[in-house]
Every structure is written in structure tokens, then in C-alpha cells.
Design a protein around this motif. Structure first.
Motif, mmCIF file in Angstrom:
data_model
loop_
_atom_site.group_PDB
_atom_site.id
_atom_site.type_symbol
_atom_site.label_atom_id
_atom_site.label_comp_id
_atom_site.label_asym_id
_atom_site.label_seq_id
_atom_site.Cartn_x
_atom_site.Cartn_y
_atom_site.Cartn_z
ATOM 1 N N SER A 1 3.259 52.974 101.112
ATOM 2 C CA SER A 1 4.084 51.766 101.081
ATOM 3 C C SER A 1 5.027 51.797 102.270
ATOM 4 N N LEU A 2 5.520 50.636 102.675
ATOM 5 C CA LEU A 2 6.468 50.598 103.784
ATOM 6 C C LEU A 2 7.757 51.326 103.438
ATOM 7 N N GLU A 3 8.151 51.254 102.174
ATOM 8 C CA GLU A 3 9.391 51.892 101.746
ATOM 9 C C GLU A 3 9.343 53.412 101.949
ATOM 10 N N ASN A 4 8.150 53.977 101.782
ATOM 11 C CA ASN A 4 8.009 55.439 101.903
ATOM 12 C C ASN A 4 7.209 55.850 103.137
ATOM 13 N N PHE A 5 7.089 54.919 104.082
ATOM 14 C CA PHE A 5 6.155 55.139 105.180
ATOM 15 C C PHE A 5 6.515 56.368 106.010
ATOM 16 N N ARG A 6 7.768 56.459 106.426
ATOM 17 C CA ARG A 6 8.153 57.585 107.284
ATOM 18 C C ARG A 6 8.066 58.915 106.519
ATOM 19 N N LYS A 7 8.411 58.892 105.249
ATOM 20 C CA LYS A 7 8.320 60.104 104.433
ATOM 21 C C LYS A 7 6.861 60.515 104.259
ATOM 22 N N ASN A 8 6.016 59.537 103.931
ATOM 23 C CA ASN A 8 4.609 59.842 103.703
ATOM 24 C C ASN A 8 3.884 60.245 104.984
ATOM 25 N N ARG A 9 4.392 59.763 106.112
ATOM 26 C CA ARG A 9 3.745 60.090 107.374
ATOM 27 C C ARG A 9 3.679 61.600 107.580
ATOM 28 N N LYS A 10 4.694 62.303 107.097
ATOM 29 C CA LYS A 10 4.706 63.752 107.253
ATOM 30 C C LYS A 10 3.578 64.418 106.472
ATOM 31 N N THR A 11 3.200 63.794 105.365
ATOM 32 C CA THR A 11 2.170 64.400 104.513
ATOM 33 C C THR A 11 0.775 64.251 105.114
ATOM 34 N N PHE A 12 0.512 63.179 105.843
ATOM 35 C CA PHE A 12 -0.824 63.035 106.424
ATOM 36 C C PHE A 12 -0.847 63.293 107.924
#
Length: 331
Positions: A271-282
């Protein structure tokens, strides 16, 4: 522009690649997208997503497919992005580009890119899976005199079947009809979007004449494009590539609204709300992809190329401004 600059500094995306639909009226040798089912958003749902994109800082969108002109509401789609200050570029094969649609696009601050990979009718049909070259060229002849607010261009994917004189013929046709002209390297990675085809593969010696010619010409009249072609050449030669821009400066929105880092990684969503956070995971997956199968998809490279050369661009700013005024802004 200010918001786009802030996003670049913060390493947040400014470009979204929106798969308007996965439906297509061609069967290209280099593409797998048309093989998948399409769950297209309606206009109401799309507007909600575009609002979020605008708040996130996205300022540019590639409207692609499939074939985006299959959507009968493509002009309304363009208008939704413009309403929220996101500049569209429609990427089309040109088969459905009627004077009526072209006229509506011409009235708007919207770029248009038409893909033509050969002026040889048989080769065009082989590459694109349909014998429609004459129709595409005729469509262009009907619209090229229109006054337009955006930039119109013809783009060619260079493959192992490309010949220098054929590419030059496409370039001449583009110039005669008031279109900019650009080339792109044939690419495949995981096979989600780009498909490996042995006939389309090449080595640097096979395409060097084409890319060196385009780079030298761009150096004189489109310095921004020259910087990109210079990276194309590095990529084709197999030189080490910097980390790609996927999820850093750009990302994909599928036809159903899912957000993914790249057109080859639509199985990873955020989601856009978690985009920067999730980017680290992938990020590790993207890093591994960049090491093992580096690519030059526009959505994953071009912004980064220009941003890494920002000081060189500033140094050449007067020349670049003159070129943009004279030749138009492909980007």
C-alpha cells in the motif's frame, strides 16, 4: 515540480506505471503481458487511487497495457490524472489511434508514444503478431498536423532482428510527421512482462551501429536522451549497472490497483501508506535481480540515470533548455 523534487530527495517515487488494461490487440514476440487476465478498475475506483497517488507525490504516469486504447474511456482516464496534477504519457501500438482520440489527446497536456519496431511489413507482423503496419502508419498520417500540448513520439525496440537502415527509415518517418524518435533495448528478466526469445537476442556488435548513431545524434540535440543512451550502451555491453530505480523513483500500479515495485515483480504488493517501510522487505529481491539479470526497463532506470547526472545536467542547463524549446521534451 517542487513536490517531485522533494520526492526525489527523499527517494520517493515520482512516476507510476499504470497498466490500464492487460488486454491487447497484438501478440508481440517480446511480451507476456497479453497472456494474463485483466481485472480493470472502473473510473470511480481509479479516481480514488489517483487521489492517493497525488498526495504521495507522484507527478508522472505512463498509461500502458496491454493496449490502453482498448479502453473506451481512455480520455476520461487521462482527465482523472490531469485533475490531480499528474502528467500522463499514453504508450500505444497505434492500431486504434483514430483522429477523434488523437484530437482529444492533443488538446491536453498529455504525451503520446507510438511503438513501431520495423518499416518492413513482414518483420513488423512477425514482431507484433499482427499485420497492421499499414494501418498504424496511415493513422499517423491522419493526425500528424494536429496542434498538440504534449510531446508526441515514435519509439522502437531494438532486437537481434533490427537493421540500421530500417531504424533510420522509422526515424525519417517520425521526423517527416513531426514526431520525436527514440529507441529502447529489447529486455527480458523473469518473463512476467518481457519474454525471452532467441531470435530477438543480440550482442553489442549486432546493435552497436544503431545505438552509437542515436547517442551521437542525441548528444547534439537532446542531451537528456544522450545520458540515457549512454547508459543503454553500458547495459548492452554488459558493464556493471547501478541499483535500479524500482520502488525508489517509480513503481507499478496494476489494472486492478495493486502497487508493485516493477513490471517484473507484480507478485510483490504494497500500500502507499506502507510503501517505504515495505520497500525494505523486498529490496533484497530487487538487489538480487539487479545483480543476476540487470535490465533497462524505463520504469526502473531513466529517472535514476538523470538524477545521478543532476550536476552534469545543471552544468549543461542552458543548452538543455534550448534543446527542449527547439525539439520538445521527450521526458
Amino acid at each position: 515540480m517542487l513536490r517531485a523534487l522533494i520526492n526525489l530527495i527523499l527517494k520517493k517515487p515520482i512516476l507510476v506505471i499504470y497498466d490500464v488494461t492487460k488486454l491487447c490487440n497484438q501478440r508481440c514476440l517480446m511480451c507476456n503481458i497479453w497472456k494474463t487476465k485483466s481485472n480493470d478498475m472502473d473510473l470511480g475506483r481509479l479516481e480514488e487511487e489517483v487521489k492517493k497517488l497525488s498526495r504521495f507525490g507522484v507527478r508522472y504516469v505512463f498509461l500502458q497495457g496491454g493496449e490502453p486504447l482498448i479502453r473506451k474511456d481512455i480520455i476520461q482516464i487521462i482527465d482523472i490524472f490531469l485533475k490531480y496534477r499528474i502528467k500522463p504519457t499514453v504508450i500505444t501500438n497505434g492500431i486504434l489511434l483514430t483522429p477523434e482520440i488523437a484530437s482529444e489527446i492533443a488538446k491536453r497536456r498529455c504525451n503520446l508514444a507510438i511503438s513501431i519496431d520495423s518499416m518492413d511489413r513482414e518483420l513488423f507482423a512477425k514482431l507484433r503478431g499482427v499485420d497492421k503496419l499499414d494501418q498504424v502508419l496511415d493513422n499517423i498520417r491522419k493526425i500528424y498536423k494536429m496542434e498538440r500540448k504534449g510531446n508526441w513520439s515514435i519509439t522502437t525496440t531494438i532486437t537481434g532482428l533490427s537493421k540500421f537502415e530500417d531504424v533510420r527509415e522509422i526515424e525519417r518517418f517520425a521526423e517527416e510527421h513531426n514526431f520525436m524518435f527514440a529507441i529502447r533495448p529489447y529486455i527480458f528478466v523473469r518473463g512476467v512482462a518481457g519474454k525471452k526469445n532467441d531470435e530477438l537476442m543480440y550482442e553489442w556488435k549486432d546493435v552497436s551501429e544503431i545505438f552509437l548513431y542515436m547517442a551521437e545524434k542525441a548528444r547534439k540535440n537532446n542531451f537528456l536522451a544522450y545520458l540515457v543512451y549512454r547508459e543503454h550502451i553500458r547495459y548492452i555491453k554488459g558493464e556493471s549497472m547501478p541499483m535500479c530505480d524500482a520502488a525508489k523513483y517509480s513503481f507499478v500500479m496494476t489494472e486492478s490497483g495493486l502497487k508493485s515495485p516493477c513490471i517484473e515483480f507484480t507478485d510483490i504488493n504494497s500500500s502507499l501508506e506502507n510503501f517505504r517501510k515495505n520497500r525494505k522487505t523486498f529490496y533484497k529481491k530487487l538487489e538480487e535481480c539487479n545483480k543476476t539479470t540487470p535490465c533497462f526497463y524505463n520504469d526502473a532506470r531513466e529517472i535514476g540515470v538523470l538524477w545521478r547526472n543532476k550536476w552534469l545536467i545543471l552544468l549543461n542547463a542552458p543548452k538543455i533548455i534550448r534543446q527542449l524549446i527547439q525539439y520538445g521534451n521527450f521526458f
